[in-house]
Design a protein around this motif. Structure first.
Motif, PDB file in Angstrom:
ATOM      1  N   LYS A  24       0.852  -1.178   0.000  1.00  0.00           N
ATOM      2  CA  LYS A  24       0.000   0.000   0.000  1.00  0.00           C
ATOM      3  C   LYS A  24       0.890   1.231   0.000  1.00  0.00           C
ATOM      4  N   ALA A  25       0.383   2.324  -0.511  1.00  0.00           N
ATOM      5  CA  ALA A  25       1.201   3.535  -0.657  1.00  0.00           C
ATOM      6  C   ALA A  25       0.324   4.766  -0.573  1.00  0.00           C
ATOM      7  N   THR A  26       0.889   5.838  -0.087  1.00  0.00           N
ATOM      8  CA  THR A  26       0.230   7.148  -0.074  1.00  0.00           C
ATOM      9  C   THR A  26       1.245   8.204  -0.507  1.00  0.00           C
ATOM     10  N   MET A  27       0.771   9.253  -1.124  1.00  0.00           N
ATOM     11  CA  MET A  27       1.643  10.374  -1.499  1.00  0.00           C
ATOM     12  C   MET A  27       0.817  11.646  -1.538  1.00  0.00           C
ATOM     13  N   GLN A  28       1.349  12.664  -0.949  1.00  0.00           N
ATOM     14  CA  GLN A  28       0.745  13.996  -1.003  1.00  0.00           C
ATOM     15  C   GLN A  28       1.850  15.039  -1.180  1.00  0.00           C
ATOM     16  N   TRP A  29       1.592  16.033  -1.975  1.00  0.00           N
ATOM     17  CA  TRP A  29       2.468  17.193  -2.024  1.00  0.00           C
ATOM     18  C   TRP A  29       1.687  18.405  -2.505  1.00  0.00           C
ATOM     19  N   GLN A  30       2.190  19.566  -2.152  1.00  0.00           N
ATOM     20  CA  GLN A  30       1.602  20.844  -2.561  1.00  0.00           C
ATOM     21  C   GLN A  30       2.741  21.729  -3.076  1.00  0.00           C
ATOM     22  N   ALA A  31       2.474  22.456  -4.133  1.00  0.00           N
ATOM     23  CA  ALA A  31       3.507  23.310  -4.724  1.00  0.00           C
ATOM     24  C   ALA A  31       2.914  24.647  -5.137  1.00  0.00           C
ATOM     25  N   VAL A  32       3.702  25.691  -4.957  1.00  0.00           N
ATOM     26  CA  VAL A  32       3.383  27.026  -5.473  1.00  0.00           C
ATOM     27  C   VAL A  32       4.556  27.461  -6.328  1.00  0.00           C
ATOM     28  N   LEU A  33       4.267  27.779  -7.561  1.00  0.00           N
ATOM     29  CA  LEU A  33       5.299  28.172  -8.521  1.00  0.00           C
ATOM     30  C   LEU A  33       5.100  29.632  -8.895  1.00  0.00           C
ATOM     31  N   ASP A  34       6.095  30.462  -8.578  1.00  0.00           N
ATOM     32  CA  ASP A  34       6.083  31.883  -8.952  1.00  0.00           C
ATOM     33  C   ASP A  34       6.823  32.004 -10.272  1.00  0.00           C
ATOM     34  N   ILE A  35       6.064  32.154 -11.352  1.00  0.00           N
ATOM     35  CA  ILE A  35       6.654  32.153 -12.696  1.00  0.00           C
ATOM     36  C   ILE A  35       7.069  33.559 -13.091  1.00  0.00           C
ATOM     37  N   GLN A  36       8.327  33.673 -13.493  1.00  0.00           N
ATOM     38  CA  GLN A  36       8.856  34.926 -14.035  1.00  0.00           C
ATOM     39  C   GLN A  36       9.645  34.579 -15.301  1.00  0.00           C
ATOM     40  N   THR A  37       9.226  35.119 -16.436  1.00  0.00           N
ATOM     41  CA  THR A  37       9.943  34.855 -17.689  1.00  0.00           C
ATOM     42  C   THR A  37      10.602  36.126 -18.203  1.00  0.00           C
ATOM     43  N   GLY A  38      11.526  35.946 -19.104  1.00  0.00           N
ATOM     44  CA  GLY A  38      12.115  37.063 -19.816  1.00  0.00           C
ATOM     45  C   GLY A  38      11.314  37.360 -21.072  1.00  0.00           C
ATOM     46  N   PRO A  39      11.714  38.384 -21.821  1.00  0.00           N
ATOM     47  CA  PRO A  39      11.024  38.693 -23.079  1.00  0.00           C
ATOM     48  C   PRO A  39      11.084  37.504 -24.027  1.00  0.00           C
ATOM     49  N   PRO A  40      10.070  37.326 -24.863  1.00  0.00           N
ATOM     50  CA  PRO A  40      10.038  36.162 -25.748  1.00  0.00           C
ATOM     51  C   PRO A  40      11.108  36.220 -26.828  1.00  0.00           C
ATOM     52  N   GLU A  41      11.521  35.047 -27.249  1.00  0.00           N
ATOM     53  CA  GLU A  41      12.504  34.896 -28.317  1.00  0.00           C
ATOM     54  C   GLU A  41      11.943  33.917 -29.343  1.00  0.00           C
ATOM     55  N   THR A  42      12.312  34.108 -30.599  1.00  0.00           N
ATOM     56  CA  THR A  42      11.862  33.209 -31.657  1.00  0.00           C
ATOM     57  C   THR A  42      12.882  32.105 -31.862  1.00  0.00           C
ATOM     58  N   GLU A  43      12.391  30.875 -31.908  1.00  0.00           N
ATOM     59  CA  GLU A  43      13.252  29.712 -32.097  1.00  0.00           C
ATOM     60  C   GLU A  43      12.757  28.952 -33.328  1.00  0.00           C
TER      61      GLU A  43
ATOM     62  N   GLU B  92      10.558  30.999  -9.053  1.00  0.00           N
ATOM     63  CA  GLU B  92      10.806  30.341  -7.776  1.00  0.00           C
ATOM     64  C   GLU B  92       9.711  29.326  -7.492  1.00  0.00           C
ATOM     65  N   MET B  93      10.045  28.318  -6.680  1.00  0.00           N
ATOM     66  CA  MET B  93       9.059  27.304  -6.328  1.00  0.00           C
ATOM     67  C   MET B  93       9.181  26.940  -4.852  1.00  0.00           C
ATOM     68  N   THR B  94       8.023  26.725  -4.239  1.00  0.00           N
ATOM     69  CA  THR B  94       7.955  26.161  -2.894  1.00  0.00           C
ATOM     70  C   THR B  94       7.143  24.873  -2.988  1.00  0.00           C
ATOM     71  N   LEU B  95       7.715  23.767  -2.520  1.00  0.00           N
ATOM     72  CA  LEU B  95       7.035  22.470  -2.582  1.00  0.00           C
ATOM     73  C   LEU B  95       7.336  21.695  -1.315  1.00  0.00           C
ATOM     74  N   SER B  96       6.337  21.025  -0.796  1.00  0.00           N
ATOM     75  CA  SER B  96       6.535  20.157   0.368  1.00  0.00           C
ATOM     76  C   SER B  96       5.600  18.968   0.247  1.00  0.00           C
ATOM     77  N   GLY B  97       6.003  17.849   0.812  1.00  0.00           N
ATOM     78  CA  GLY B  97       5.165  16.662   0.772  1.00  0.00           C
ATOM     79  C   GLY B  97       5.965  15.417   1.060  1.00  0.00           C
ATOM     80  N   GLY B  98       5.339  14.267   0.860  1.00  0.00           N
ATOM     81  CA  GLY B  98       6.026  13.027   1.151  1.00  0.00           C
ATOM     82  C   GLY B  98       5.340  11.832   0.533  1.00  0.00           C
TER      83      GLY B  98
END
Length: 555
Positions: A361-380, A398-404
């Protein structure tokens, strides 16, 4: 008045000396001899004065004691000049100096005397200053050595020299003091300029290109780079010859009713490269832009905006200049993107209670908050398909994540007797790039997605009759996708991804102006491994909050 016979310093030939040849000067065979100056039979009128001055200045050049190498008839340099140059009394290595300065004197004399002749057509400065028109036909190559006169005259004007040529005495003095004249004479020219102004060719050549070579006529080629619309990027890869400048005509067409900021920059940070736009150098950084970058706000209008761009190449030690590759980027950039994303995972699984050799048997929980910051777009551009994608690269996310996670092995038929278990804890906090992570938002047509490698610190503890090795904290990189099924447990679990491996998280533009991206995922499923009727049970849910927005970060 003296009764002495008239003295003649030139001979007027009774025939043409050759195509495009108005005169010639031949140095003496020995230091005490006299040289021969000839003028062509088809030269007439005021032109005689100009040609005489040009050829007479070659005699002046000869007076500098170390000019032997410049007046040798042998081709010791090994440069790929045409063989017909070998019969010339002037070394081809240095014609940009000898013929260029002589013609500068001719033009200056004509202007000083009020005569109605000027210089020849402009030379091409996308060829090395000291190797004019290197791959041209011999005749054009030879003529462009004369056309370097406009460089010497422009240099004199920038220096404030009398008649634009008086400073050449200093140049020739330094040439005379440098008998080996390596690198086609660049070294003594460089040192002469430093003695006059404190700055050498590294300063004066880009300044000359900005001030005097400010039109396509000064280059053999000047391709057009055109951008239409309020956003977009175009790049050109080039190879700039040493002591030369590549030219481009940049055209921006901005729709009426819109406002955008344009950027032109050299991507590589090479000190020897210098960006020139119209008549201005941009080779020094300022508080609002990096070195070799040009920026301007553009209001939409019916007429296009045109800019004349050059990439000049000269080293601080000009004689050490070498060919350099570069990428010229022209952009109407969009704003970068920023916003918060939350994600949660909650899973429970229990296998058949009578499974042999053990029930799990197994259990897993986690929570994450991701603060997304990008630079100006570039063409590829995709190298295989040629299709273009717009990339918003990571710029401080930046990211904050915790769980197990807990995985237990239990005695068959006794789900409460579990004496062998593996436990893992998950942690993450701070900028993702500091731990080697990355993310980017990718727009391709109407599709948009988040590609991520998110660093998560994992610590494993194993207990039981046959314990495994407990681990020190180590970093795993998780991707993030919206899954509809999948096994998330194991011994230990494969936690290199949440969702299908190597898959992005799909999103959508919330508006036509592409100022808001939505990433939304709510998934619930019944984990199944052993099949119907086996007695297994469990639930799994993955949630990326509905309407998680990534909004533009305004300038």
């Amino acid at each position: 008045m003296s009764a002495e016979p008239h003295a003649y310093f030139a001979e007027i030939a009774d025939e043409r000396l050759g195509e495009d040849v108005g005169g010639s000067y031949s140095p003496p065979d020995n230091p005490d001899g006299t040289g021969d100056l000839e003028l062509s039979s088809d030269i007439a009128g005021m032109a005689i004065g100009g040609e005489s001055v040009h050829e007479l200045f070659h005699a002046v050049q000869q007076t500098y004691h170390a000019l032997g190498p410049l007046y040798s008839s042998s081709l010791s340099s090994g440069l790929p000049y045409p063989p017909e140059y070998s019969d010339s009394p002037l070394m081809p290595d240095h014609r940009w100096i000898t013929e260029g300065t002589a013609d500068a004197i001719r033009i200056a004399f004509g202007q000083h005397a009020g005569l109605a002749y000027t210089g020849r057509p402009n030379r091409d400065y996308d060829y090395s200053l000291h190797y004019p028109c290197g791959d041209c036909a011999p005749r054009e190559q030879r003529l462009q050595t004369y056309d370097t006169a406009n460089f010497w005259l422009g240099l004199g004007e920038m220096l404030g020299s009398r008649d634009r040529v008086a400073y050449l005495e200093r140049v020739w003095s330094h040439i005379g003091a440098n008998p080996d004249l390596a690198h086609q004479g660049i070294g003594p020219v460089d040192s002469a300029l430093r003695s006059l102004s404190g700055d050498g060719l590294a300063t004066h050549f880009p300044a000359f290109i900005a001030r005097y070579a400010n039109a396509p006529d000064y280059f053999s080629r000047a391709p057009i780079i055109e951008l239409r619309g309020a956003t977009g990027t175009e790049s050109r890869i080039g190879e700039a010859e040493p002591l030369a400048a590549d030219a481009y005509r940049v055209r921006m067409i901005v729709p009426e009713g819109t406002t955008t900021e344009m950027e032109i920059d050299i991507v590589e940070d090479y000190r020897d490269l210098h960006l020139v736009v119209d008549g201005q150098l941009y080779n020094e950084a300022t508080p609002d832009r990096k070195r070799n970058m040009f920026r301007r706000d553009l209001e939409g209008r019916e007429e296009p905006y045109d800019f004349f761009v050059r990439v000049a190449n000269v080293a601080e030690n000009a004689a050490a200049s070498r060919e350099l590759g570069y990428t010229l980027r022209v952009a109407l950039p969009s704003d970068p993107l920023a916003g918060n994303m939350t994600a949660n995972f909650d899973g429970a699984f229990q296998g058949p209670p009578d499974e042999i050799p053990f029930a799990e048997k197994a259990t897993m929980q986690w929570q994450a908050v991701l603060d997304i910051q990008t630079g100006p777009p570039e063409t590829e551009t995709d190298r295989l398909t040629g299709e273009e994608r717009v990339i918003y690269p990571n710029d401080g996310s930046e990211m904050t994540l915790s769980g197990g996670y807990l995985h237990e092995r239990c005695a068959p038929g006794h789900p409460d007797i579990c004496n062998y278990w593996t436990q893992e804890t998950f942690e993450s906090s701070g900028p993702i790039a500091e731990d080697g992570g990355d993310l980017r938002i990718v727009s391709h047509g109407d599709a948009v997605s988040l590609e991520a490698e998110l660093p998560v610190t994992v610590t494993t503890t194993v207990e039981g009759p046959f314990p495994g090795e407990n681990t020190e904290p180590r970093t795993h990189f998780w991707s993030l996708a919206c899954q509809s099924s999948g096994r998330w447990w194991g011994s230990p679990p494969d936690m290199t991804h949440i969702g299908p491996p190597n898959e992005p998280l799909s999103g959508s533009w919330a508006s036509d102006d592409r100022e808001v991206v939505e990433f939304e995922c709510h998934e619930n499923w019944q984990p199944s491994v052993y099949g119907p009727g086996s007695g297994e049970s469990g639930t799994t849910s993955l949630s990326v909050q509905s309407r998680v927005e990534v909004q533009p970060r305004r300038r």
